[in-house]
Design a protein around this motif. Structure first.
Motif, PDB file in Angstrom:
ATOM      1  N   LEU A   1      46.659  36.676  38.763  1.00 13.22           N
ATOM      2  CA  LEU A   1      46.622  37.732  37.748  1.00 13.22           C
ATOM      3  C   LEU A   1      45.279  37.764  37.023  1.00 13.22           C
ATOM      4  CD1 LEU A   1      50.215  37.417  36.220  1.00 13.22           C
ATOM      5  CD2 LEU A   1      49.287  39.379  37.459  1.00 13.22           C
ATOM      6  N   VAL A   2      44.785  36.565  36.648  1.00 13.77           N
ATOM      7  CA  VAL A   2      43.477  36.508  35.992  1.00 13.77           C
ATOM      8  C   VAL A   2      42.398  37.008  36.947  1.00 13.77           C
ATOM      9  CG1 VAL A   2      41.752  35.001  34.935  1.00 13.77           C
ATOM     10  CG2 VAL A   2      44.176  34.615  34.476  1.00 13.77           C
ATOM     11  N   GLY A   3      42.515  36.620  38.218  1.00 15.95           N
ATOM     12  CA  GLY A   3      41.554  37.069  39.212  1.00 15.95           C
ATOM     13  C   GLY A   3      41.555  38.571  39.392  1.00 15.95           C
ATOM     14  N   LEU A   4      42.742  39.176  39.348  1.00 16.35           N
ATOM     15  CA  LEU A   4      42.833  40.627  39.460  1.00 16.35           C
ATOM     16  C   LEU A   4      42.151  41.299  38.275  1.00 16.35           C
ATOM     17  CD1 LEU A   4      43.962  43.111  40.938  1.00 16.35           C
ATOM     18  CD2 LEU A   4      46.077  42.839  39.602  1.00 16.35           C
ATOM     19  N   ALA A   5      42.364  40.746  37.069  1.00 10.57           N
ATOM     20  CA  ALA A   5      41.726  41.305  35.875  1.00 10.57           C
ATOM     21  C   ALA A   5      40.206  41.198  35.973  1.00 10.57           C
ATOM     22  CB  ALA A   5      42.233  40.580  34.630  1.00 10.57           C
ATOM     23  N   VAL A   6      39.714  40.039  36.416  1.00 10.04           N
ATOM     24  CA  VAL A   6      38.274  39.833  36.570  1.00 10.04           C
ATOM     25  C   VAL A   6      37.698  40.822  37.589  1.00 10.04           C
ATOM     26  CG1 VAL A   6      36.524  38.225  37.445  1.00 10.04           C
ATOM     27  CG2 VAL A   6      38.295  37.419  35.857  1.00 10.04           C
ATOM     28  N   LEU A   7      38.415  40.997  38.682  1.00  9.83           N
ATOM     29  CA  LEU A   7      37.954  41.906  39.738  1.00  9.83           C
ATOM     30  C   LEU A   7      37.918  43.352  39.246  1.00  9.83           C
ATOM     31  CD1 LEU A   7      37.098  41.981  42.726  1.00  9.83           C
ATOM     32  CD2 LEU A   7      39.499  42.373  43.316  1.00  9.83           C
ATOM     33  N   LEU A   8      38.952  43.760  38.516  1.00 13.57           N
ATOM     34  CA  LEU A   8      38.991  45.125  38.004  1.00 13.57           C
ATOM     35  C   LEU A   8      37.874  45.372  36.985  1.00 13.57           C
ATOM     36  CD1 LEU A   8      42.847  45.701  37.605  1.00 13.57           C
ATOM     37  CD2 LEU A   8      41.318  46.732  39.293  1.00 13.57           C
ATOM     38  N   LEU A   9      37.618  44.380  36.124  1.00 19.11           N
ATOM     39  CA  LEU A   9      36.517  44.514  35.167  1.00 19.11           C
ATOM     40  C   LEU A   9      35.184  44.666  35.892  1.00 19.11           C
ATOM     41  CD1 LEU A   9      37.491  41.879  32.442  1.00 19.11           C
ATOM     42  CD2 LEU A   9      37.286  44.346  32.095  1.00 19.11           C
ATOM     43  N   TRP A  10      35.083  44.036  37.036  1.00 20.94           N
ATOM     44  CA  TRP A  10      33.846  44.070  37.820  1.00 20.94           C
ATOM     45  C   TRP A  10      33.658  45.427  38.514  1.00 20.94           C
ATOM     46  CZ3 TRP A  10      32.196  39.380  41.337  1.00 20.94           C
ATOM     47  CH2 TRP A  10      30.994  39.670  41.976  1.00 20.94           C
ATOM     48  N   VAL A  11      34.678  45.883  39.225  1.00 15.70           N
ATOM     49  CA  VAL A  11      34.490  47.036  40.114  1.00 15.70           C
ATOM     50  C   VAL A  11      35.092  48.333  39.592  1.00 15.70           C
ATOM     51  CG1 VAL A  11      34.456  45.506  42.110  1.00 15.70           C
ATOM     52  CG2 VAL A  11      36.617  46.587  41.460  1.00 15.70           C
ATOM     53  N   ALA A  12      35.959  48.253  38.589  1.00 16.28           N
ATOM     54  CA  ALA A  12      36.688  49.456  38.195  1.00 16.28           C
ATOM     55  C   ALA A  12      36.435  49.881  36.752  1.00 16.28           C
ATOM     56  CB  ALA A  12      38.194  49.242  38.414  1.00 16.28           C
ATOM     57  N   THR A  13      35.403  49.321  36.110  1.00 14.81           N
ATOM     58  CA  THR A  13      35.077  49.723  34.743  1.00 14.81           C
ATOM     59  C   THR A  13      33.599  50.072  34.646  1.00 14.81           C
ATOM     60  OG1 THR A  13      34.410  47.560  33.846  1.00 14.81           O
ATOM     61  CG2 THR A  13      36.782  48.025  33.954  1.00 14.81           C
ATOM     62  N   HIS A  14      33.228  50.591  33.473  1.00 17.52           N
ATOM     63  CA  HIS A  14      31.838  50.968  33.223  1.00 17.52           C
ATOM     64  C   HIS A  14      31.106  49.916  32.390  1.00 17.52           C
ATOM     65  CE1 HIS A  14      32.089  55.130  34.806  1.00 17.52           C
ATOM     66  NE2 HIS A  14      33.356  55.033  34.449  1.00 17.52           N
ATOM     67  N   HIS A  15      31.716  48.752  32.181  1.00 15.48           N
ATOM     68  CA  HIS A  15      31.037  47.699  31.435  1.00 15.48           C
ATOM     69  C   HIS A  15      29.808  47.236  32.209  1.00 15.48           C
ATOM     70  CE1 HIS A  15      34.033  47.238  28.305  1.00 15.48           C
ATOM     71  NE2 HIS A  15      34.993  47.186  29.217  1.00 15.48           N
ATOM     72  N   THR A  16      28.732  46.995  31.498  1.00 16.67           N
ATOM     73  CA  THR A  16      27.494  46.586  32.153  1.00 16.67           C
ATOM     74  C   THR A  16      27.409  45.077  32.345  1.00 16.67           C
ATOM     75  OG1 THR A  16      26.382  46.478  29.996  1.00 16.67           O
ATOM     76  CG2 THR A  16      26.214  48.544  31.233  1.00 16.67           C
ATOM     77  N   THR A  17      28.266  44.315  31.673  1.00 17.43           N
ATOM     78  CA  THR A  17      28.138  42.851  31.704  1.00 17.43           C
ATOM     79  C   THR A  17      29.339  42.150  32.331  1.00 17.43           C
ATOM     80  OG1 THR A  17      28.963  42.838  29.422  1.00 17.43           O
ATOM     81  CG2 THR A  17      26.577  42.707  29.738  1.00 17.43           C
TER      82      THR A  17
END
Length: 396
Positions: A294-310
């Motif tokens: 679950l944590v890995g899925l959240a990390v992956l989504l933050l990486w590829v599915a958001t507009h966050h630059t960091t």
């Protein structure tokens, strides 16, 4: 082409000057820094710009930290990196009384600029508060209320405004600076550390640090403006508008490192018990794989599915491995598939890689990851060597 751009720039400046009031020679433009507060939202402090002109009976605060949590899907948009903040201008006394009421110190730095530069900053701010311009996409590190105090004066002064980093005593990364300010919120700090990628692990120079109000204040204390071939101080006066006795002291709270260490010890004891009894605690494996998945899925989504630059390039995926979410339901079976032995070997390799990543400073991790890594390695090695091998029929 250059002539056209110059004419366009000149036309824009003339238009703005005609549209907005002309400041008198009594006008002052100031940077306002507000001290931290006790909550997570407030622990980083706050910044604003002030334009004061007694001749116009005007004293305005320009606050770039305004947001509306009642806006539709605000928190979802914030998580996706598309949340919009806005600038609002209102009477400075209202701004002052708000933060004084919160018992947070307020410091003013009056910019050492000439009449044309004051007018340029004022015109910029007035143009920014127009309904069509007041919204901007918030970025924690690169576009927030503090960085506006760095960028707006520079938009008028250009390279004549110089920030010097000689006063910085120690090297620090953006991640270090988050830790520095959120020490009383260790669980949120852990969550932030897990969500951020390695872009925040580069050494931050003086301008990088100016995403934090305290560093805006100190940067301008040492900044200069080039004028007539000479370097003059960027600040002509510093006024302590409100002094507060409040300062953050370390509050005792349950440490993530301590709690995860206790959990790790329990898991390792259960693993030894499994080894000695030649039985596998299937529910333990299910929980471990489910949580890391679950944590890995959240990390992956933050990486590829958001507009966050960091949140890109996040090497927390080396322990928080998203496929674990599926494997969790296979681990609960009495007779797991044989290929899972190869899978857990791969997980051990990822943890070894994580160790080298940390040592090599390719990404820094929260200290709570140390007991977590030990726990996962201990359990995975057991599953690889014994837990998923000849003891399958005796699993429970």
């Amino acid at each position: 082409m250059k002539l056209n751009l110059l004419l366009l720039s000149l036309f824009t400046c003339l238009s703005l000057s005609a549209q907005f009031p002309q400041l008198s020679d009594q006008a002052e433009v100031s940077l306002i820094t507000v001290g931290p507060g006790p909550s997570l939202v407030d622990c980083f402090g706050h910044s604003a710009l002030r334009v004061k002109d007694p001749a116009l009976n005007m004293d305005k605060a320009y606050n770039y930290g305004i947001f509306d949590t009642t806006e539709k899907n605000f928190y979802l948009r914030f998580a996706a990196g598309t949340a919009e903040y806005m600038v609002a201008a209102y009477d400075f006394s209202r701004f002052y009384n708000n933060y004084r009421g919160q018992n947070r110190w307020i410091t003013e730095q009056v910019l050492n600029i000439d009449q044309a530069e004051k007018q340029g900053i004022f015109d910029f701010l007035e143009n920014n508060i127009l309904p069509q311009n007041k919204f901007y996409r918030y970025d924690q590190f690169f576009d927030n209320c503090a960085t506006k105090l760095r960028d707006i004066p520079r938009s008028v002064l250009g390279d004549r405004l110089q920030f010097h980093g000689g006063h910085l005593e120690e090297e620090a990364t953006l991640r270090d600076l988050v830790d520095e300010n959120s020490f009383n919120h260790p669980w949120m700090d852990l969550g932030i550390d897990i969500g951020l990628g390695n872009l925040v692990d580069k050494v931050a120079d003086v301008e990088d640090r100016m995403y934090l109000p305290d560093y805006v204040l100190s940067a301008y204390e040492h900044a200069t403006i080039s004028r007539n071939g000479q370097e003059v101080p960027a600040i002509k006066a510093t006024n302590q508008l409100f002094e507060s006795e409040y300062y953050e002291i370390h509050r005792e709270t349950l440490s993530p490192t301590l709690l995860i260490s206790v959990i790790a010890l329990i898991v390792m004891i259960l693993t030894v018990k499994d080894y000695l009894s030649k039985r596998r605690s299937r529910w333990l494996d299910f929980v471990l794989f489910l949580i890391t998945g679950l944590v890995g899925l959240a990390v992956l989504l933050l990486w590829v599915a958001t507009h966050h630059t960091t949140t890109v390039n996040n090497l927390n995926i080396l322990w928080a491995f998203a496929p674990n979410l599926i494997v969790a339901f296979l681990m609960i079976k009495k007779e797991p598939k044989q290929w899972l032995m190869v899978y857990v070997r791969f997980l051990v390799i990822l943890l070894i890689a994580m160790t080298f990543v940390w040592i090599g400073q390719l990404q820094n991790y929260n200290t709570a990851m140390i007991p977590l890594m030990i726990m996962l390695t201990f359990r995975y090695v057991y599953l690889w060597q014994k837990g998923l091998g000849g003891t399958r029929k005796r699993a429970f």
